[in-house]
Design an enzyme around this catalytic site. Structure first.
Site, PDB file in Angstrom:
ATOM      1  N   ASP A 174       0.811  -1.220   0.000  1.00  0.00           N
ATOM      2  CA  ASP A 174       0.000   0.000   0.000  1.00  0.00           C
ATOM      3  C   ASP A 174       0.846   1.274   0.000  1.00  0.00           C
ATOM      4  OD1 ASP A 174      -2.211  -1.676   0.107  1.00  0.00           O
ATOM      5  OD2 ASP A 174      -2.219  -1.667   2.295  1.00  0.00           O
ATOM      6  N   GLU A 175       1.996   1.211  -0.609  1.00  0.00           N
ATOM      7  CA  GLU A 175       2.896   2.371  -0.663  1.00  0.00           C
ATOM      8  C   GLU A 175       2.431   3.395  -1.693  1.00  0.00           C
ATOM      9  OE1 GLU A 175       3.875  -0.779  -1.167  1.00  0.00           O
ATOM     10  OE2 GLU A 175       5.365  -1.331   0.332  1.00  0.00           O
ATOM     11  N   LYS A 222       1.835   1.999  -5.072  1.00  0.00           N
ATOM     12  CA  LYS A 222       2.378   1.405  -6.305  1.00  0.00           C
ATOM     13  C   LYS A 222       1.459   1.658  -7.488  1.00  0.00           C
ATOM     14  CE  LYS A 222       2.429  -2.600  -4.270  1.00  0.00           C
ATOM     15  NZ  LYS A 222       2.088  -2.180  -2.907  1.00  0.00           N
ATOM     16  N   LYS A 243      -0.567   4.142  -8.149  1.00  0.00           N
ATOM     17  CA  LYS A 243      -0.406   5.492  -8.695  1.00  0.00           C
ATOM     18  C   LYS A 243       0.896   5.611  -9.491  1.00  0.00           C
ATOM     19  CE  LYS A 243       0.748  10.149  -8.096  1.00  0.00           C
ATOM     20  NZ  LYS A 243       0.606  11.454  -7.548  1.00  0.00           N
ATOM     21  N   ASN A 266      -5.367 -10.343  -3.689  1.00  0.00           N
ATOM     22  CA  ASN A 266      -5.116  -9.766  -2.361  1.00  0.00           C
ATOM     23  C   ASN A 266      -4.619  -8.325  -2.505  1.00  0.00           C
ATOM     24  OD1 ASN A 266      -2.757 -10.739  -3.542  1.00  0.00           O
ATOM     25  ND2 ASN A 266      -1.834 -11.476  -1.660  1.00  0.00           N
ATOM     26  N   GLY A 276      -4.499  -4.413  -3.829  1.00  0.00           N
ATOM     27  CA  GLY A 276      -5.482  -3.366  -4.132  1.00  0.00           C
ATOM     28  C   GLY A 276      -4.684  -2.144  -4.534  1.00  0.00           C
ATOM     29  N   HIS A 277      -4.632  -1.854  -5.810  1.00  0.00           N
ATOM     30  CA  HIS A 277      -3.814  -0.748  -6.327  1.00  0.00           C
ATOM     31  C   HIS A 277      -4.739   0.368  -6.817  1.00  0.00           C
ATOM     32  CE1 HIS A 277      -0.269  -3.738  -7.133  1.00  0.00           C
ATOM     33  NE2 HIS A 277      -0.624  -3.666  -5.874  1.00  0.00           N
ATOM     34  N   GLN A 289       1.993  -6.178  -3.111  1.00  0.00           N
ATOM     35  CA  GLN A 289       2.435  -6.262  -1.705  1.00  0.00           C
ATOM     36  C   GLN A 289       3.740  -5.469  -1.539  1.00  0.00           C
ATOM     37  OE1 GLN A 289       1.335  -9.677  -3.131  1.00  0.00           O
ATOM     38  NE2 GLN A 289      -0.582  -8.708  -2.612  1.00  0.00           N
ATOM     39  N   THR A 320       2.975 -12.496   3.027  1.00  0.00           N
ATOM     40  CA  THR A 320       2.116 -13.176   2.070  1.00  0.00           C
ATOM     41  C   THR A 320       2.901 -14.381   1.551  1.00  0.00           C
ATOM     42  OG1 THR A 320       0.639 -12.875   0.184  1.00  0.00           O
ATOM     43  CG2 THR A 320       2.782 -11.744   0.055  1.00  0.00           C
ATOM     44  N   THR A 359      -8.539  -3.401  -0.498  1.00  0.00           N
ATOM     45  CA  THR A 359      -9.106  -4.715  -0.811  1.00  0.00           C
ATOM     46  C   THR A 359     -10.118  -5.145   0.236  1.00  0.00           C
ATOM     47  OG1 THR A 359      -7.207  -5.411  -2.097  1.00  0.00           O
ATOM     48  CG2 THR A 359      -8.501  -7.172  -1.120  1.00  0.00           C
ATOM     49  N   THR A 360      -9.746  -5.027   1.512  1.00  0.00           N
ATOM     50  CA  THR A 360     -10.633  -5.537   2.565  1.00  0.00           C
ATOM     51  C   THR A 360     -11.317  -4.428   3.359  1.00  0.00           C
ATOM     52  OG1 THR A 360      -8.771  -5.627   4.084  1.00  0.00           O
ATOM     53  CG2 THR A 360      -9.273  -7.647   2.883  1.00  0.00           C
ATOM     54  N   ARG A 377      -5.726   0.535   8.288  1.00  0.00           N
ATOM     55  CA  ARG A 377      -4.291   0.217   8.263  1.00  0.00           C
ATOM     56  C   ARG A 377      -3.636   0.782   9.518  1.00  0.00           C
ATOM     57  NH1 ARG A 377      -3.752   2.419   2.096  1.00  0.00           N
ATOM     58  NH2 ARG A 377      -4.652   0.618   1.047  1.00  0.00           N
ATOM     59  N   GLY A 393       0.056  13.857  -4.032  1.00  0.00           N
ATOM     60  CA  GLY A 393      -1.400  13.762  -4.037  1.00  0.00           C
ATOM     61  C   GLY A 393      -1.826  12.492  -4.744  1.00  0.00           C
TER      62      GLY A 393
HETATM   63  P1  GDP Z   1      -0.746   0.220  -3.524  1.00  0.00           P
HETATM   64  O1  GDP Z   1      -1.342  -1.042  -3.017  1.00  0.00           O
HETATM   65  O2  GDP Z   1       0.729   0.292  -3.253  1.00  0.00           O
HETATM   66  O3  GDP Z   1      -1.065   0.492  -4.956  1.00  0.00           O
HETATM   67  O4  GDP Z   1      -1.395   1.397  -2.667  1.00  0.00           O
HETATM   68  P2  GDP Z   1      -2.974   1.562  -2.331  1.00  0.00           P
HETATM   69  O5  GDP Z   1      -3.674   1.997  -3.550  1.00  0.00           O
HETATM   70  O6  GDP Z   1      -3.470   0.374  -1.630  1.00  0.00           O
HETATM   71  O7  GDP Z   1      -2.888   2.717  -1.253  1.00  0.00           O
HETATM   72  C1  GDP Z   1      -2.322   3.936  -1.531  1.00  0.00           C
HETATM   73  C2  GDP Z   1      -3.357   5.033  -1.284  1.00  0.00           C
HETATM   74  O8  GDP Z   1      -2.711   6.281  -1.238  1.00  0.00           O
HETATM   75  C3  GDP Z   1      -4.388   5.146  -2.392  1.00  0.00           C
HETATM   76  O9  GDP Z   1      -5.598   5.541  -1.805  1.00  0.00           O
HETATM   77  C4  GDP Z   1      -3.847   6.253  -3.283  1.00  0.00           C
HETATM   78  O10 GDP Z   1      -4.857   6.951  -3.986  1.00  0.00           O
HETATM   79  C5  GDP Z   1      -3.201   7.137  -2.260  1.00  0.00           C
HETATM   80  N1  GDP Z   1      -2.020   7.889  -2.726  1.00  0.00           N
HETATM   81  C6  GDP Z   1      -1.028   7.509  -3.558  1.00  0.00           C
HETATM   82  N2  GDP Z   1      -0.089   8.475  -3.653  1.00  0.00           N
HETATM   83  C7  GDP Z   1      -0.506   9.491  -2.859  1.00  0.00           C
HETATM   84  C8  GDP Z   1       0.047  10.760  -2.505  1.00  0.00           C
HETATM   85  O11 GDP Z   1       1.138  11.149  -2.922  1.00  0.00           O
HETATM   86  N3  GDP Z   1      -0.683  11.519  -1.640  1.00  0.00           N
HETATM   87  C9  GDP Z   1      -1.868  11.118  -1.136  1.00  0.00           C
HETATM   88  N4  GDP Z   1      -2.504  11.923  -0.295  1.00  0.00           N
HETATM   89  N5  GDP Z   1      -2.419   9.934  -1.437  1.00  0.00           N
HETATM   90  C10 GDP Z   1      -1.730   9.124  -2.281  1.00  0.00           C
HETATM   91  P1  IMO Z   2      -0.944  -4.270  -2.175  1.00  0.00           P
HETATM   92  O1  IMO Z   2      -0.449  -4.872  -3.476  1.00  0.00           O
HETATM   93  C1  IMO Z   2      -1.058  -4.627   2.176  1.00  0.00           C
HETATM   94  C2  IMO Z   2      -1.192  -8.679   3.816  1.00  0.00           C
HETATM   95  C3  IMO Z   2      -2.439  -9.115   4.531  1.00  0.00           C
HETATM   96  C4  IMO Z   2      -1.839 -10.072   5.545  1.00  0.00           C
HETATM   97  C5  IMO Z   2      -0.716 -10.750   4.773  1.00  0.00           C
HETATM   98  C6  IMO Z   2      -1.058 -12.094   4.182  1.00  0.00           C
HETATM   99  O2  IMO Z   2      -2.225  -3.540  -2.277  1.00  0.00           O
HETATM  100  O3  IMO Z   2       0.168  -3.508  -1.523  1.00  0.00           O
HETATM  101  P2  IMO Z   2      -2.599 -12.866   2.144  1.00  0.00           P
HETATM  102  O4  IMO Z   2      -4.065 -12.686   1.906  1.00  0.00           O
HETATM  103  O5  IMO Z   2      -1.728 -12.289   1.088  1.00  0.00           O
HETATM  104  O6  IMO Z   2      -2.228 -14.283   2.481  1.00  0.00           O
HETATM  105  O7  IMO Z   2      -2.306 -12.030   3.509  1.00  0.00           O
HETATM  106  O8  IMO Z   2      -0.389  -9.852   3.727  1.00  0.00           O
HETATM  107  N1  IMO Z   2      -1.400  -8.179   2.432  1.00  0.00           N
HETATM  108  C7  IMO Z   2      -1.309  -6.898   2.082  1.00  0.00           C
HETATM  109  N2  IMO Z   2      -1.122  -5.785   2.833  1.00  0.00           N
HETATM  110  N3  IMO Z   2      -1.169  -4.520   0.823  1.00  0.00           N
HETATM  111  C8  IMO Z   2      -1.322  -5.615   0.058  1.00  0.00           C
HETATM  112  O9  IMO Z   2      -1.292  -5.568  -1.282  1.00  0.00           O
HETATM  113  C9  IMO Z   2      -1.452  -6.868   0.686  1.00  0.00           C
HETATM  114  N4  IMO Z   2      -1.651  -8.127   0.234  1.00  0.00           N
HETATM  115  C10 IMO Z   2      -1.594  -8.921   1.317  1.00  0.00           C
HETATM  116  O10 IMO Z   2      -3.087  -8.023   5.150  1.00  0.00           O
HETATM  117  O11 IMO Z   2      -1.254  -9.349   6.612  1.00  0.00           O
HETATM  118 MG    MG Z   3      -2.905  -1.669  -1.810  1.00  0.00          MG
END
Ligand code: GDP
Ligand code: IMO
Ligand code: MG
Length: 435
Positions: free
Chosen positions: A13-14, A16, A18, A38, A40-41, A224, A239, A300-301, A305, A415
């Site tokens: 959830d860094e 990625k 975006k 699993n 969620g991008h 992940q 994972t 995803t869920t 966080r 952003g």
């Molecule tokens: P991923 O799994 O690494 O793709 O990240 P997620 O989509 O799960 O979570 C990142 C969240 O941060 C999303 O809601 C994005 O829209 C948001 N996001 C990404 N980059 C930025 C940023 O620079 N600033 C802010 N405020 N939100 C961001």
């Molecule tokens: P993205 O790609 C954050 C975490 C779950 C759990 C562990 C194992 O959006 O960054 P799993 O269902 O994979 O066996 O669960 O890994 N997890 C994530 N946490 N972002 C994810 O994906 C994740 N995918 C799995 O919360 O702790």
């Molecule tokens: Mg994510």
């Protein structure tokens, strides 16, 4: 021609999604290589928000080709639903998506086993997404997995399913005391999926190598993060796949000699979903503030966080095990409201200091972070597109972060939207700049 790997450096959830969306503008093809739905991008385009789970985020850039590689585990029902939702929203998928015939299928019993084994673990549960990811990789390694290509050979599919259900139904009924799966129903459902996805199925390793031969640019989208990697993460709270850069090769069939650059996505603070060690976790108001400002709820869920300060030990480790050429720092704007900012530069455990990630879970769980405190900028950085426009203290924070992790920042995200970013260097030509 450039082949760029993009990975997460923390616990997922860094941002990625975006970053991959942004960088795929310069790519011809985008490939996922591990994990499954699993992930969620999130990608925000204007007023619209898209959350990609299984399909590469590159699908949102018009005309780009997308691949789900052999290292991914595929729930065909989830794939069909995701593709249909995208098409409904005007994003064409058919003709642009290829799925490896060697990718393993998530079966309904995998989901049931995921759920039940978590239940039995009690306090030591991993907090999985419940998507059946772990049990599917277990079967892959046990050499009893059913692959996407098997959907095209109904007799073989049936034979494998029959054999597996004998074992799986025994486990479900005898150990977990839950209902068994009916062979005919599962067979019928999966043959239905086969009809819908057969046109996507291909020898994607061959195709990806062909693209690279032709001089096309390929981006590998990690899911992940490094510390969720099954080998290099905070095991067992990880994972079940190779989320680090090496996974891009095994998970697609593209050799390491063809990868030109590897970059990481770094959140300006730290988050984690599910259980496991988290040395810089904030259980106070500051943690809540980061959660609210950063909208830190699972894509995803929907789970909240856990949030904490930036941990340079984690990211320095990610720089090393992924051989990073550069990093993109996201969510800098979330720190705009902080009164002061802490950076974790090491850990302390029973009088001993750690500069590097300890491999012992006991130490990871019991250590105290060593902080360096920096003055905050306390003004808005949202949407800034030029480095010079960043407040000096934000620049100081980024410089210190860069120094601590030992890797250059090539992009700063300010952003959620595609255009809310500062590009400092072209990641496709970063090769050789590793420090
Ligand atoms: P991923 O799994 O690494 O793709 O990240 P997620 O989509 O799960 O979570 C990142 C969240 O941060 C999303 O809601 C994005 O829209 C948001 N996001 C990404 N980059 C930025 C940023 O620079 N600033 C802010 N405020 N939100 C961001
Ligand atoms: P993205 O790609 C954050 C975490 C779950 C759990 C562990 C194992 O959006 O960054 P799993 O269902 O994979 O066996 O669960 O890994 N997890 C994530 N946490 N972002 C994810 O994906 C994740 N995918 C799995 O919360 O702790
Ligand atoms: Mg994510």
């Amino acid at each position: 021609m450039p082949a760029l790997v993009v990975i997460g450096t923390q616990w997922g959830d860094e941002g990625k999604g975006k970053i991959v969306d942004l960088l795929s503008e310069q790519a011809d093809g985008v490939a996922r290589y591990q994990g499954g739905h699993n992930a969620g991008h999130t990608v925000v385009l204007g007023q619209e928000t898209f959350v990609l789970h299984l399909i590469p985020s590159g699908i949102l850039q018009p005309g780009k080709l997308c691949v789900i590689g052999n290292g991914v585990v595929v729930d065909p029902a989830a794939l069909i639903e995701e593709a249909a939702n995208l098409e409904k929203r005007g994003i064409p998928v058919r003709g642009r998506l290829l799925v490896s015939s060697n990718a393993h299928l998530i079966m309904p019993y995998h989901k049931a086993i995921d759920k039940e084994s978590e239940r039995l673990k009690g306090a030591r549960r991993i907090g999985t997404t419940g998507r059946g990811i772990g049990p599917t990789y277990v079967d892959k390694m046990a050499r009893i997995g059913i692959r996407v290509g098997d959907l095209l050979e109904p007799d073989l599919f049936r034979e494998k399913l029959t054999a597996n259900l004998i074992e799986m139904n025994y486990l479900l009924e005898q150990t977990y005391k839950v209902e068994r799966f009916d062979l005919e129903k599962v067979y019928r459902d999966y043959m239905g999926y086969a009809r819908e996805i057969r046109d996507y199925i291909a020898d994607t390793a061959w195709i990806l190598n062909q693209w690279i031969d032709e001089g096309k640019r390929v981006l590998f989208e990690g899911a992940q993060g490094t510390h969720l990697d099954v080998d290099h993460g905070t095991y067992p709270y990880v994972t079940s796949s190779s989320a680090t850069a090496g996974g891009a090769c095994t998970g697609t069939g593209v050799g390491p000699t063809r990868i030109t650059a590897v970059v990481g996505v770094v959140k300006a603070y730290t988050t984690r979903v599910g259980s496991g060690p988290f040395p810089t976790e904030l259980k106070d108001d500051t943690g809540v503030q980061l959660q609210e400002r950063g909208h830190e709820f699972g894509a995803t869920t929907g789970r909240a966080r856990r949030c904490g300060w930036f941990d340079a030990v984690l990211v320095r480790y990610a720089v090393r095990v992924n051989g990073l050429h550069g990093v993109a720092v996201t969510k800098l704007d979330v720190l705009d409201a902080c009164k002061e900012i802490n950076l974790c530069v090491g850990y302390r455990y029973r009088g001993k200091t750690f500069q590097d990630m300890p491999s012992s879970l006991t130490v990871q769980e019991g250590c105290e972070p060593i902080y360096e405190t920096m003055e905050a900028w306390r003004c808005s950085t949202t949407g800034i597109q030029r480095y010079e426009q960043l407040p000096i203290r934000a620049r100081d924070y980024l410089s210190r972060l860069e120094e601590l992790i030992g890797c250059q920042i090539f992009l700063i995200s300010t952003g959620t939207r595609r255009e809310e970013a500062i590009l400092l260097n072209d990641p496709y030509s970063l090769r050789g700049q590793i420090r």
